[in-house]
Design a protein around this motif. Structure first.
Motif, PDB file in Angstrom:
ATOM      1  N   THR A  46     -11.201  -3.563  11.050  1.00 39.87           N
ATOM      2  CA  THR A  46     -10.324  -4.166  11.979  1.00 39.87           C
ATOM      3  C   THR A  46      -8.866  -3.916  11.937  1.00 39.87           C
ATOM      4  N   ILE A  47      -8.349  -3.238  10.657  1.00 36.98           N
ATOM      5  CA  ILE A  47      -7.174  -2.972  10.531  1.00 36.98           C
ATOM      6  C   ILE A  47      -7.027  -1.221  10.140  1.00 36.98           C
ATOM      7  N   ASP A  48      -6.261  -0.726  10.967  1.00 36.27           N
ATOM      8  CA  ASP A  48      -6.176   0.762  10.820  1.00 36.27           C
ATOM      9  C   ASP A  48      -4.658   1.228  10.279  1.00 36.27           C
ATOM     10  N   LEU A  49      -4.346   1.434   9.160  1.00 33.45           N
ATOM     11  CA  LEU A  49      -3.170   1.847   8.572  1.00 33.45           C
ATOM     12  C   LEU A  49      -2.916   3.487   8.761  1.00 33.45           C
ATOM     13  N   ASP A  50      -3.969   4.309   8.829  1.00 30.29           N
ATOM     14  CA  ASP A  50      -3.923   5.753   8.955  1.00 30.29           C
ATOM     15  C   ASP A  50      -3.689   6.310  10.494  1.00 30.29           C
ATOM     16  N   ASN A  51      -3.723   5.512  11.572  1.00 27.49           N
ATOM     17  CA  ASN A  51      -3.426   5.787  12.905  1.00 27.49           C
ATOM     18  C   ASN A  51      -2.504   4.598  13.323  1.00 27.49           C
ATOM     19  N   PRO A  52      -1.356   4.408  12.637  1.00 34.90           N
ATOM     20  CA  PRO A  52      -0.531   3.283  12.829  1.00 34.90           C
ATOM     21  C   PRO A  52       0.172   3.318  14.409  1.00 34.90           C
ATOM     22  N   SER A  53       0.545   1.878  14.578  1.00 36.06           N
ATOM     23  CA  SER A  53       1.305   1.661  15.990  1.00 36.06           C
ATOM     24  C   SER A  53       2.775   1.930  15.701  1.00 36.06           C
ATOM     25  N   LYS A  54       3.163   2.560  16.502  1.00 35.05           N
ATOM     26  CA  LYS A  54       4.900   3.099  16.474  1.00 35.05           C
ATOM     27  C   LYS A  54       5.444   2.201  17.534  1.00 35.05           C
ATOM     28  N   GLN A  55       5.190   1.119  18.008  1.00 28.58           N
ATOM     29  CA  GLN A  55       5.666   0.493  19.018  1.00 28.58           C
ATOM     30  C   GLN A  55       7.093  -0.604  18.431  1.00 28.58           C
ATOM     31  N   TYR A  56       7.044  -0.679  17.083  1.00 31.26           N
ATOM     32  CA  TYR A  56       8.239  -1.360  16.660  1.00 31.26           C
ATOM     33  C   TYR A  56       8.386  -0.834  15.467  1.00 31.26           C
ATOM     34  N   PHE A  78       0.617  -1.142   0.095  1.00 36.52           N
ATOM     35  CA  PHE A  78      -0.032  -0.053   0.116  1.00 36.52           C
ATOM     36  C   PHE A  78       0.655   1.167   0.007  1.00 36.52           C
ATOM     37  N   GLY A  79       2.011   1.108   0.057  1.00 38.13           N
ATOM     38  CA  GLY A  79       3.088   2.383   0.029  1.00 38.13           C
ATOM     39  C   GLY A  79       3.157   2.921   1.290  1.00 38.13           C
ATOM     40  N   LYS A  80       2.716   2.195   2.281  1.00 37.68           N
ATOM     41  CA  LYS A  80       2.857   2.753   3.734  1.00 37.68           C
ATOM     42  C   LYS A  80       3.707   1.841   4.626  1.00 37.68           C
ATOM     43  N   THR A  98      -7.330  -1.047  -0.990  1.00 41.33           N
ATOM     44  CA  THR A  98      -7.295  -2.087  -2.159  1.00 41.33           C
ATOM     45  C   THR A  98      -6.149  -2.629  -2.537  1.00 41.33           C
ATOM     46  N   PHE A  99      -6.049  -3.877  -2.362  1.00 38.12           N
ATOM     47  CA  PHE A  99      -4.506  -4.580  -2.648  1.00 38.12           C
ATOM     48  C   PHE A  99      -4.583  -4.939  -4.411  1.00 38.12           C
TER      49      PHE A  99
END
Length: 1020
Positions: A377-387, A225-227, A548-549
Motif C-alpha cells: 500500500t506504500i511505495d517508496l521506490d516509485n515516489p511522488s514528486k508532487q511536493y 529509511f534514508g529516503k 524495515t523500521f
C-alpha cells in the motif's frame, strides 16, 4: 438498515427554524420590488403576472433597446486562407499537462474552452479536479499582467532583460547569494534550466517552498529509511484504511488519484464481488474524506499524538514511554478496535496522517512497517514528486535576507508575502535584497514588493513537461498564442544566463531527445510527434521494496507528546485546526470566480471562509450562525463568522486556508480572511494546530450557503444500508427488498415513444465523494454564469448540477427531540456523531415531467429520446415549471449575467466571453434554465457515428459531469440497449429513484449508499 433514520440538509431544516419555514413558503428567491427590477436590480417573485410579463420585455422595449445599444457590433470575418488545423465549427483537442496530470484541451477556432482529463492518465484515468476544470478561465483573466514591469512601471522585454542582466552581474560581483525560490518543481526541463542557471551564477541556491507543506512526511522517510521522498500511496490495495486528519479524498497530496483508488474497492463492481474496504477516520473538523468514512471519530488536535502512540502500542504489543490515554473514551475505544482490524488486514492495511510533524510521521512509518504496508500500500521506490518543499530551508532563506547575505531573489509560482506565516517579517527582509524578480502572471502580494515583474505565460500558452511520479512523464504544449505580452519563466532564465538556446521549445525538445523519449520507446521527430499526440510516457515502474523500521521510538514518542501539549487548550480556550479548502486550495487561484462560487463540499458555503464550531459549544456560548468572533492565536487575530458544524469536535475551531488575499484580483480580493499567520514553526516544520482564544466581535456576517435553498418537505430521498445487510440481500435499503414497485401501472400521463434512443443516467452514491468537480465541469461546458455572494445569499445561484449533502443522526435516536430540549445540553453531543451522504442532483428528465404539464407556452417539452428540452426563446419566465418541479433543479435567470457590467468582477471582463462554448447558447434574462443532459454532446456523438456510417457505441458520449468524475460515479447511455453500462447499472438491486412515489418517472436512477459498519458501531 434503520428505516427510521432521518436525514437533514442543515440545522435550520432539522429544527424548522422560523426563517427556514418562511423562506420555503416562497417557492422562489427573495422578492424585491418591481421598481428595483426596472432599475436593474432584479425581478420580484410577488409581482403581478401582468406586470411581471411587462418586466420581462412585454412593454419595456425602450429599456431593452437602450441595453442593446451598449453592446458593440462585431462583424464576422470569413477565412480567406483557412489554417490547415482549424475547421470552423469543429473542435480540436491537444494533449497537455496540468500540475503533472495528463489532460486534453478542447479548442474552438483557436481558443481553448474546456479542459478534460486524459483517459490514459496515471492518476485519475480521465478524471479531473474542480481546480483543473476552472484553470481555463484564468487564461482569459483581464487582470493578468500584460507587460513586464520595472519598479512598478511597464517596460519592454529588451529593457527588462538589460536591467536584470546588469543587476545579476552586480550581485555576482559582490559575492552575495542569489536565491531562486519556487514551488515544487518536477519538470525535467525546468530543473535542467535551473541547474544551468546555478552553473552560470554559482552563488545561486534553489529553494522549494510550498505554502501547504509535506516536509514532515519527507523528512520522516529520510529519518526512518534514508529516503527523503514523498511516498506513492496505493489506497486501492488497502482493505483497511485508518486516517488521522489526512483529507486524502480532498486536498491531501493527490486527491483525484486517491479518489479513483479508494472508490475501486467500494463501487458497484467491488460490491458485486462482495468486497468492500473499511475506512476509519480520526479528525477534528468534518472533511470531505471524513464524510465518506465508514466510521468517523471526532478527535482534538492535542489527542492525535496520544492516539497514534496507543495505536502503535496495540499493534506492537508494547508500551512506549510516556504512553497515556487520550482523554477521550470514544477515541481510546476506537483506537483499540482499529488496531484489531489493521492487524487482521496485515499486508493490505494503510495508516496515514495529515500532520506535518516529523516525529508524528516517523511513528506512522513504524506502524505501517509493523503492518507490512511497504511494498504493497506504500511505495517508496516509485515516489511522488508532487511536493518537495522544505520548511526549514525557507525559514533560513528569510534569515539570510535579514542578515543581508542575499543580493537577488527570483520567485516562481510562490507568494510568501501572502502565505508565509510571518509575512511582515518576510516583507521587511526582502527590502534588503538589491534585486527581486517575480514571474507572477498577476500583480500578487509578492510581485508588488519585487523590483521586476517578468510575467509568466499561462500553462495553456506554454511549452514544458512534468514528472509528478517516478517513471511518469507528461508534456505541456501551448494551445493558443500568448494572449498578452508575457514570456515563459524558463525562457527568461535562459536569456538572463545568456544561454545560446533562447527558445524554450528548443530546450524542451533537447531534454526529451536526450533520454526521455527513449523511456517510452520513442525517438526522433516521429517520436516527438507521437508524444504530442499521446501526451505522456510511462516507464516501467521499479519493483516496490519492503522496508524495515529500526529507529528507537522512545524519543519520538516524547516529541509527539510535547507537541500535543503545546496545542492543548485549557480554561475557556479552544484548539484551532487549519485545513485546505477543497475549492480555493492554497489561495493561488483565489481570483477564479468558478472556484469562489463552488459550494464547500461540507458546509456548502461560497465566497467566504469561516470558523466551524460544534453545535454544543455554540449553544453553551450563546452564539448563532453568522455571529462574528475575533480569534487570537500565535500573536495573530482575525474576525470570522462562526458556522454551526455537525461533526465538529467539541472545544475546537476549524478555519480554511487560502482566503484573505489582498492582491489576487477583483474577484478574490478581501474574500474571507488569511489564516496562514496562525501557523507556527516547530522542530523545523510548519504546524497547522494552535491554541486560540476568541470573543464576540459584536456583529453578524451572514454566510452564503446553498444547501437549504430548497426543501423536500421531509420526504426521503436517501437510501442507505450496511455492508453486512447488503451481503445478505443486495436490495436492502433500496426499497426493492420485495421486488421493484411498478408505479407506472396506473398513470395520468401517456407514455412517450422512444424508438431509437432513451437517454438515461445512473449515479452510484457509494462512488460519489461529493468533491464538486462535476459542478465546475458543467459550468465550463454549458456557459453557466457566476452570480456572486449577494445573489447566492438570495438563492439565485445558477448551477445546473448541485451536490446535496445530507446529515444523519448516528445514535438512532430522535434528533429533533435532542435539540428541542435546550436545557439538556449533553444531548447535543449527539451532533458530534453524524454520518453524511452526498447526492448529485440535476434535472431528472422525467418521462412524466410535471414541468411540461404546467408550461403555458410549451417552452419545456419532451423529446423522442427521453430528454426534457428547454426552448429558451419560447420561455416567458412564469416559473410555473420550477414551482411544479419536485426536485428543485430549475434556475431562473434574473439577469443577463454574461453582459451585465455589474457582474464584470465575477466574469472578469469581455475577454472571458472567449471561454464560452459556442455549441451552447448563452441564456438571456427572464428565462428558466436547467440541465440539458449536454444535448450538444449527444448530437455531436450521433453525427459522428452517422458520418462514419456506423451505430453509436455505448460510452462514446459522455456528459461533462460524468467525464470529469475520478470516481466514475456517473454513468450515461441508452436504456434501449440492454447491454449498455447504464442499463446494467439501472437493473441493479441497489437502484432506486428519488421521489419515485410521485410517479414522475425520473430518468436518473441512484444506487444505494453502502457503509462498511461493524456490528459494534451499528449498535453504538
Amino acid at each position: 438498515m434503520d428505516s427510521n433514520k432521518k436525514y437533514w440538509k442543515g440545522l435550520e431544516e432539522l429544527n424548522r427554524t422560523p426563517e427556514f419555514v418562511e423562506k420555503n413558503k416562497n417557492e422562489f428567491a427573495e422578492p424585491i420590488p418591481i421598481e428595483e427590477v426596472l432599475s436593474g436590480s432584479g425581478l420580484s417573485a410577488k409581482t403581478p403576472r401582468r406586470d411581471f410579463l411587462k418586466a420581462l420585455g412585454f412593454g419595456v422595449g425602450a429599456v431593452t433597446l437602450a441595453a442593446c445599444q451598449k453592446v458593440p457590433v462585431h462583424k464576422s470575418i470569413p477565412y480567406l486562407i483557412k489554417p490547415e488545423e482549424v475547421t470552423p465549427g469543429v473542435a480540436n483537442y491537444y494533449s497537455s499537462s496540468y500540475e503533472g496530470q495528463a489532460i486534453l484541451v478542447k479548442t474552438r477556432e483557436g481558443r481553448p474552452i474546456k479542459v478534460e482529463g486524459n483517459p490514459n492518465d496515471l492518476f485519475s484515468k480521465g478524471g479531473l479536479s474542480a481546480q483543473a476544470q476552472a484553470s481555463v478561465l484564468d487564461l482569459y483573466d483581464v487582470n493578468r499582467l500584460q507587460n513586464p514591469k520595472i519598479k512598478g512601471v511597464e517596460a519592454g522585454w529588451e529593457e527588462t532583460d538589460a536591467f536584470v542582466l546588469k543587476e545579476l552581474a552586480a550581485v555576482a560581483a559582490s559575492g552575495k547569494g542569489i536565491r531562486l525560490v519556487t514551488s515544487t518543481v518536477h519538470s525535467p526541463s525546468t530543473l535542467a534550466v535551473i541547474a544551468e542557471f546555478i552553473a552560470k551564477y554559482p552563488t545561486t541556491k534553489h529553494i522549494n517552498y510550498d505554502a501547504v507543506s509535506y516536509t514532515g512526511i519527507i523528512q520522516a522517510n529520510q529519518n526512518s529509511f534514508g529516503k527523503a521522498v514523498l511516498p506513492h500511496y496505493n489506497f486501492d490495495k488497502a482493505d483497511v484504511i485508518v486516517s488521522f486528519g489526512a483529507d486524502f479524498l480532498g486536498t491531501w497530496i493527490s486527491g483525484e488519484e486517491f479518489t479513483r483508488q479508494y472508490v475501486s474497492n467500494r463501487n458497484s463492481k467491488s460490491l458485486a464481488a462482495k468486497k468492500m474496504s473499511r475506512h476509519i477516520q480520526f479528525e477534528t473538523g468534518m472533511s470531505l474524506t471524513g464524510t465518506n468514512a465508514d466510521a468517523r471519530i471526532t478527535t482534538k488536535p492535542s489527542e492525535m499524538g496520544a492516539a497514534l502512540i496507543n495505536l502503535y502500542n496495540a499493534i506492537a504489543g508494547t508500551t512506549l514511554p510516556g504512553s497515556k490515554a487520550t482523554g477521550s473514551k470514544k477515541v481510546d475505544t476506537a483506537i483499540m478496535l482499529a488496531a484489531k482490524e489493521l492487524v487482521a488486514a496485515k499486508g493490505k492495511a494503510l495508516v496515514v496522517s495529515g500532520s506535518n510533524d516529523v516525529a508524528t510521521q516517523v511513528l506512522v512509518n513504524a506502524i505501517n512497517s509493523l503492518l507490512g504496508s511497504y511494498g504493497t500500500t506504500i511505495d517508496l521506490d516509485n515516489p511522488s514528486k508532487q511536493y518537495a518543499g522544505n520548511d526549514a530551508t525557507f525559514v533560513e532563506f528569510v534569515n539570510e535576507l535579514n542578515r543581508g547575505d542575499v543580493g537577488a531573489v527570483l520567485f516562481l509560482n510562490v507568494n510568501p508575502a501572502y502565505d508565509y506565516y510571518k509575512g511582515a517579517e518576510f516583507t521587511a527582509a526582502l527590502k534588503k535584497a538589491r534585486l527581486s524578480v517575480s514571474f507572477a502572471d498577476h500583480a500578487d502580494e509578492t510581485a508588488l514588493l519585487s523590483t521586476v515583474i517578468a510575467p509568466n505565460h499561462h500553462y495553456l500558452e506554454s511549452w514544458g513537461d512534468a514528472n509528478a511520479v517516478e517513471g511518469y512523464y507528461t508534456v505541456v504544449q501551448p494551445t493558443i498564442n500568448p494572449v498578452y505580452s508575457t514570456r515563459q519563466a524558463e525562457h527568461s532564465l535562459l536569456v538572463w544566463m545568456e544561454n545560446p538556446i533562447k527558445d524554450y521549445y528548443t530546450y524542451v525538445r533537447k531534454t526529451w531527445d536526450s533520454g526521455l523519449l527513449a523511456k517510452g520507446g520513442l525517438t526522433g521527430q516521429k517520436g516527438w510527434e507521437t508524444l504530442l499526440q499521446t501526451g505522456m510516457v510511462i516507464a516501467a515502474p521499479v519493483a516496490a521494496s519492503t522496508y524495515t523500521f529500526s529507529l528507537d521510538l522512545a524519543g519520538v514518542a516524547q516529541k509527539i507528546l510535547t507537541q500535543s501539549k503545546a496545542v492543548t487548550a485549557d480554561g475557556d480556550k479552544f484548539e484551532l485546526s487549519l485545513y485546505v479548502s477543497q475549492a480555493i486550495g492554497d489561495g493561488k487561484r483565489a481570483n477564479n470566480p468558478w472556484l469562489q462560487e463552488l459550494p464547500d463540499p461540507v458546509s456548502k458555503v461560497t465566497w467566504d471562509n469561516f470558523a466551524a464550531m460544534s453545535i454544543s459549544d455554540m449553544k453553551k456560548l450563546k452564539l448563532e450562525e453568522g455571529d462574528v468572533i475575533k480569534i487570537d492565536a500565535n500573536g495573530y487575530s482575525v474576525e470570522l463568522p462562526v458556522l454551526a458544524q455537525p461533526g465538529q469536535t467539541q472545544g475546537t475551531l476549524s478555519v480554511a486556508l487560502g482566503y484573505g488575499r489582498t492582491n489576487a484580483g477583483p474577484v478574490g480580493n478581501n474574500v474571507g480572511k488569511n489564516a496562514y499567520p496562525f501557523f507556527s514553526l516547530s522542530n523545523g516544520t510548519f504546524q497547522t494546530a494552535a491554541v486560540a482564544s476568541f470573543k464576540s466581535a459584536g456583529y453578524k456576517s451572514p454566510l452564503a450557503q446553498t444547501q437549504t435553498h430548497h426543501s423536500y418537505e421531509g420526504r426521503s430521498v436517501i437510501r442507505e444500508a450496511t455492508f453486512v445487510e447488503y451481503k445478505k440481500n443486495p436490495a436492502t435499503g433500496s426499497g426493492n427488498e420485495h421486488g421493484r414497485k411498478d408505479y407506472n401501472a396506473e398513470s395520468l400521463w401517456d407514455n412517450h415513444d422512444r424508438p431509437v434512443y432513451d437517454w438515461v443516467m445512473a449515479i452510484d452514491l457509494n462512488a460519489c465523494t461529493g468533491c464538486g468537480a462535476c459542478v465546475v465541469a458543467c459550468n465550463a461546458e454549458n456557459n453557466i454564469p457566476v452570480v456572486g455572494k449577494e445573489e447566492v445569499a438570495r438563492r439565485r445561484e445558477m448551477h445546473w448540477i448541485r451536490i446535496d449533502r445530507y446529515y444523519a443522526y448516528n445514535d438512532h435516536g430522535d434528533a429533533e427531540e435532542a435539540v428541542s430540549k435546550e436545557k439538556e445540553i449533553e444531548k447535543l453531543d449527539n451532533f458530534d456523531n453524524v454520518s453524511v451522504v452526498h447526492q448529485p442532483m440535476l434535472c431528472q428528465h422525467c418521462d412524466h415531467a410535471p414541468c411540461e404539464t404546467v408550461c403555458p407556452v410549451l417552452a419545456t417539452v419532451h423529446s423522442s429520446e427521453g430528454l426534457n428540452h428547454m426552448a429558451y426563446n419560447r420561455c416567458v419566465g412564469t416559473r410555473y415549471c420550477a414551482n411544479n418541479c419536485p426536485f428543485k433543479v430549475r434556475r431562473f435567470n434574473w439577469f443577463n449575467y454574461w453582459n451585465d457590467a455589474r457582474f464584470d468582477n465575477y466574469l472578469q471582463g469581455e475577454h472571458t466571453q472567449l471561454v464560452l462554448n459556442p455549441d451552447v447558447v448563452t441564456r438571456f434574462r427572464g428565462v428558466m434554465e436547467k440541465c440539458s443532459m449536454c444535448i450538444q454532446r449527444i448530437q455531436a456523438g450521433k453525427l459522428k457515428a452517422k458520418i462514419e456510417k456506423r451505430p453509436l457505441k455505448d460510452g462514446e458520449i459522455k456528459m461533462a459531469c460524468q467525464q470529469t468524475c475520478s470516481a466514475n460515479a456517473i454513468v450515461f447511455g441508452n436504456r434501449n440497449d440492454p447491454n449498455s453500462e447504464v442499463s446494467k447499472a439501472l437493473a441493479s438491486e441497489r437502484t432506486y429513484y428519488v421521489l419515485e412515489e410521485l410517479n414522475v418517472q425520473p430518468g436518473i436512477g441512484y444506487q444505494t449508499k453502502i457503509r462498511n459498519i461493524v456490528e459494534t458501531e451499528a449498535q453504538a
